[in-house]
Write an enzyme that holds these catalytic residues in place. Structure first.
Site, PDB file in Angstrom:
ATOM      1  N   HIS A  72       0.830  -1.210   0.000  1.00  0.00           N
ATOM      2  CA  HIS A  72       0.000   0.000   0.000  1.00  0.00           C
ATOM      3  C   HIS A  72       0.866   1.262   0.000  1.00  0.00           C
ATOM      4  O   HIS A  72       0.588   2.223  -0.724  1.00  0.00           O
ATOM      5  CB  HIS A  72      -0.924   0.005   1.224  1.00  0.00           C
ATOM      6  CG  HIS A  72      -1.986  -1.043   1.184  1.00  0.00           C
ATOM      7  ND1 HIS A  72      -1.772  -2.316   1.634  1.00  0.00           N
ATOM      8  CD2 HIS A  72      -3.264  -1.010   0.724  1.00  0.00           C
ATOM      9  CE1 HIS A  72      -2.875  -3.033   1.473  1.00  0.00           C
ATOM     10  NE2 HIS A  72      -3.795  -2.260   0.917  1.00  0.00           N
ATOM     11  N   HIS A 121       2.016  -3.504   9.423  1.00  0.00           N
ATOM     12  CA  HIS A 121       3.420  -3.545   9.016  1.00  0.00           C
ATOM     13  C   HIS A 121       4.297  -2.983  10.114  1.00  0.00           C
ATOM     14  O   HIS A 121       3.833  -2.285  11.026  1.00  0.00           O
ATOM     15  CB  HIS A 121       3.643  -2.722   7.729  1.00  0.00           C
ATOM     16  CG  HIS A 121       3.137  -3.392   6.491  1.00  0.00           C
ATOM     17  ND1 HIS A 121       3.841  -4.377   5.840  1.00  0.00           N
ATOM     18  CD2 HIS A 121       2.005  -3.190   5.776  1.00  0.00           C
ATOM     19  CE1 HIS A 121       3.164  -4.764   4.783  1.00  0.00           C
ATOM     20  NE2 HIS A 121       2.042  -4.073   4.723  1.00  0.00           N
ATOM     21  N   ASP A 125       9.022  -1.672   6.913  1.00  0.00           N
ATOM     22  CA  ASP A 125       8.264  -1.946   5.694  1.00  0.00           C
ATOM     23  C   ASP A 125       7.875  -0.660   4.968  1.00  0.00           C
ATOM     24  O   ASP A 125       7.991  -0.566   3.744  1.00  0.00           O
ATOM     25  CB  ASP A 125       6.995  -2.738   6.026  1.00  0.00           C
ATOM     26  CG  ASP A 125       7.300  -4.009   6.797  1.00  0.00           C
ATOM     27  OD1 ASP A 125       8.408  -4.530   6.633  1.00  0.00           O
ATOM     28  OD2 ASP A 125       6.424  -4.467   7.549  1.00  0.00           O
TER      29      ASP A 125
END
Length: 219
Positions: A72, A121, A125
């Site tokens: 994302h 996350h 990340d």
């Protein structure tokens, strides 16, 4: 706009291929509640058959290893890089383009907090995604200008159906033009320059030779 759309698809494909190699080769304990020992949906192991057949479903069989790096965050950051680079082509006015760029930059700054706070996350990340997306974008911008890209497109066209090849050739600026089309394009540019600067026949011949040499050096 078609060229920009193609580039967006390209960066998403390259980015998610890179992401596959990183999260498959890196095993971290998931930060999500269902990944903690003792959770109702916690799983300590998985079979090889499930590796290739299991379909993760939210709230039913969620995954715990899809971490490095954040997909994302990569998408939002790549869209931001596209807008910062191509806002003049995508937006009808400069103020509107700057407004959209500002909105995307704010999204890139705010989204990491919510990703980490929701325990989807780790910070590593989102940090990797935030610098990897612009690096991939600008690396591919340079790759589009190389002869390797032109040769790769020409080689790939051998495997494309004729109907699709015709569509891509007419709509996609990254497709390699034929020699006849290149010559016609050079002639149009030559006529424009000759009429603008009132060139005689000798100057036109000299300019035609330079343009032909420049095209040959690019191949």
């Amino acid at each position: 706009v078609t060229d920009i759309y193609t580039k967006v698809l390209n960066i998403q494909c390259v980015g998610h291929v890179l992401r596959f190699f990183t999260f498959v080769s890196t095993s971290l304990p998931g930060p999500a509640p269902h990944c903690q020992p003792g959770a109702p949906l916690y799983r300590n192991s998985i079979s090889w058959a499930e590796v290739f057949s299991r379909r993760s479903r939210v709230h039913v069989d969620p995954n715990c290893g899809d971490l490095i790096f954040s997909g994302h965050m990569f998408q939002v950051t790549s869209f931001c890089a596209v807008m910062l680079s191509e806002s003049k082509k995508l937006m009808p006015s400069a103020p509107l383009g700057r407004a959209w760029c500002l909105l995307l930059v704010l999204t890139v700054c705010v989204q990491p907090y919510y990703i980490i706070a929701s325990r989807n996350h780790y910070s590593v990340d989102v940090v990797i995604s935030s610098y990897l997306a612009p690096l991939v974008w600008y690396a591919m911008e340079g790759f589009y200008k190389t002869s390797l890209h032109r040769k790769g497109v020409a080689w790939f066209q051998w495997f494309v159906p004729k109907a699709l090849k015709t569509f891509l050739h007419s709509r996609n600026p990254t497709c390699v033009p034929s020699e006849k089309e290149e010559k016609a394009e050079r002639d149009r540019e030559l006529q424009y320059l000759a009429s603008k600067y009132k060139m005689d026949a000798q100057d036109k011949g000299y300019l035609r030779k330079i343009m032909a040499q420049h095209t040959a050096n690019q191949v």
